[in-house]
Design an enzyme around this catalytic site. Structure first.
Site, short mmCIF file in Angstrom:
data_model
loop_
_atom_site.label_atom_id
_atom_site.label_comp_id
_atom_site.label_asym_id
_atom_site.label_seq_id
_atom_site.Cartn_x
_atom_site.Cartn_y
_atom_site.Cartn_z
N LYS A 50 37.79 43.11 46.99
CA LYS A 50 37.18 41.83 46.66
C LYS A 50 35.66 42.17 46.21
O LYS A 50 35.24 43.19 46.79
CB LYS A 50 37.11 40.64 47.62
CG LYS A 50 36.67 39.26 47.11
CD LYS A 50 38.19 38.68 46.36
CE LYS A 50 38.24 37.19 46.18
NZ LYS A 50 39.36 36.57 46.19
N1 GLU Z 1 41.04 35.76 42.80
C1 GLU Z 1 42.58 35.74 42.98
C2 GLU Z 1 42.81 35.88 44.40
O1 GLU Z 1 42.11 35.40 45.38
C3 GLU Z 1 43.28 36.75 42.41
C4 GLU Z 1 43.10 38.15 42.70
C5 GLU Z 1 43.89 39.02 41.64
O2 GLU Z 1 44.64 38.98 40.67
O3 GLU Z 1 43.55 40.52 41.82
O4 GLU Z 1 44.11 35.88 44.76
#
Ligand code: GLU
Length: 414
Positions: free
Chosen positions: A104
């Site tokens: 993240k």
């Molecule tokens: N931001 C989304 C989540 O928290 C998608 C993350 C992604 O597709 O890598 O799952």
């Protein structure tokens, strides 16, 4: 805010570790992120001055594959929150059995106070700073809170310029014109609907005519409101940061969306009664969907909720101490790492198409997404029955076991 978010993740991990009889060494490894990169992001603002933002990219675990996870821009973001969200991605990708680890990132900034040009400069400088740890086989960012396809396009362009070649597999949630997949933007919402449908079926309830309440009407809550009402539900209340609206007979979701497009908020929508954003929790309904930020359901809110089912579209909306209250009140919770996993599943499909250089048809993407969500829901539901625990615990047990198996299979380097 976020030391709490990280602690919540560790609490879920510890509980799952005990139930899964996890090896102590593996457990300790999962309690610390693999790497945390903190960067300074100096950006020239339109008035000529320079503001220095702080950004992070965290790889929580990459045993099952490259890091995967979104990038968020938010004024309250800090390292602990990014760590928590990265760990949730490890569990989410494992639960959906995607060949990824958990990552993240984000920048502490208020995008509402930045011009489009400033936002682009923040994105490009941040991407440049974290580029040593990114790449299609290393770590693949995606949209998250306050980021979208346009931001992903800048990210991909910056990475591609740095490396001197176009890298469509380096980012997901991109526009279709540069290798995005069909159905990405609505995928998280579609996955939430699949979960709601499956849970209603297990609980012997019917979606048609049942009442839904949505806290949040953004990238996930917005499309989900349309999906729920097309599935025959009455969307009786919707809130956002500006306020909330209520209509017992069901809100006209299209008209709400038009109002939001014009005014920026659901507040003041004429087709319903105005209520305060906080009173959304008191409304009687069959389905409640928190679709905004984390930590909103505390013990007080958990006592007030009058829903039979909660589907967590947001990441981390329920504080750990609120879960026992929901359990005692027999409120079934489909946890975030399952409920909102449609987004990262579509990201996996987008990445696979980019790596293959071969786009899939719309129906193929939609059908594979539905199958993965159904399959994972069933695995979690079954495990919850066998262990006699709630779905959140069961989801973590399934996920942690998969990550642990991978760690054991690979062994410890050197
Ligand atoms: N931001 C989304 C989540 O928290 C998608 C993350 C992604 O597709 O890598 O799952």
């Amino acid at each position: 805010m976020s030391a709490r978010a990280w602690k919540a993740v560790l609490d879920h991990l510890d509980e799952a570790a005990e139930l899964a009889k996890l090896d102590g060494d593996v457990h300790r490894m999962l309690r610390t992120p693999r790497r945390l990169m903190e960067v300074s992001v100096p950006v020239r603002l339109d008035d000529g001055s320079v503001e220095v933002f702080t950004g992070w990219r965290v790889h929580h675990d990459t045993t099952r594959g490259p890091g995967k996870g979104g990038i968020r821009f938010h004024p309250d973001l800090d390292a602990d929150e990014v760590k928590a969200l990265a760990a949730m991605m490890t569990f989410k990708t494992a639960l959906l059995d995607l060949p990824f680890g958990g990552a993240k990132g984000g920048v502490r900034c208020d995008p509402r106070r930045l011009s489009l040009n400033e936002l682009e400069r923040v994105t490009r400088r941040f991407t440049y700073e974290i580029s040593p740890i990114l790449g299609p086989e290393a770590d693949i960012p995606a949209p998250d809170v306050n980021t979208d396809g346009r931001v992903m396009a800048w990210l991909m362009d910056t990475l591609s310029m740095v490396q001197g070649r176009t890298l469509p597999g380096s980012v997901t949630g991109k526009p279709l014109s540069i290798g995005g997949t069909r159905n990405h933007s609505g995928a998280t919402s579609a996955g939430c609907l699949d979960c709601a449908r499956a849970a209603f079926r297990e609980l012997g309830m019917s979606l048609v005519g049942s009442r839904a309440v949505l806290q949040g009407f953004g990238k996930v809550g917005g499309p989900l409101a349309f999906l729920l009402s097309s599935a025959g539900m009455r969307v009786v209340a919707i809130s956002d940061i500006g306020g909330a609206v209520y209509n017992e007979g069901g809100l006209d979701v299209g008209a709400v969306a038009d109002h939001v497009a014009e005014t920026g908020s659901v507040a003041g929508f004429g087709g319903g009664e105005p209520i305060s954003a906080d009173s959304i929790w008191d409304i009687e309904c069959e389905l409640l969907v928190p679709a905004a930020l984390g930590g909103v359901i505390d013990t007080d809110v958990a006592e007030r909720i009058r829903a039979q089912l909660i589907v967590e579209a947001a990441n981390g909306p329920t504080r750990p101490e609120a879960q026992p209250v929901l359990d005692r009140r027999d409120i079934v919770v489909v946890p975030d790492i399952l409920a909102n996993a449609g987004g990262v599943t579509a990201s996996y499909f987008e990445w696979a198409q980019a790596q293959q250089g071969y786009p899939w048809e719309d129906q193929v993407v939609a059908e594979r997404l539905r199958q993965r969500m159904e399959h994972s829901f069933t695995a979690v539901w079954a495990r919850a029955q066998t262990l006699g625990v709630g779905m959140r615990t069961a989801a973590h047990v399934v996920a942690v076991e998969r990550v642990a198996d991978a760690i054991t299979a690979r062994g410890l380097f050197p």
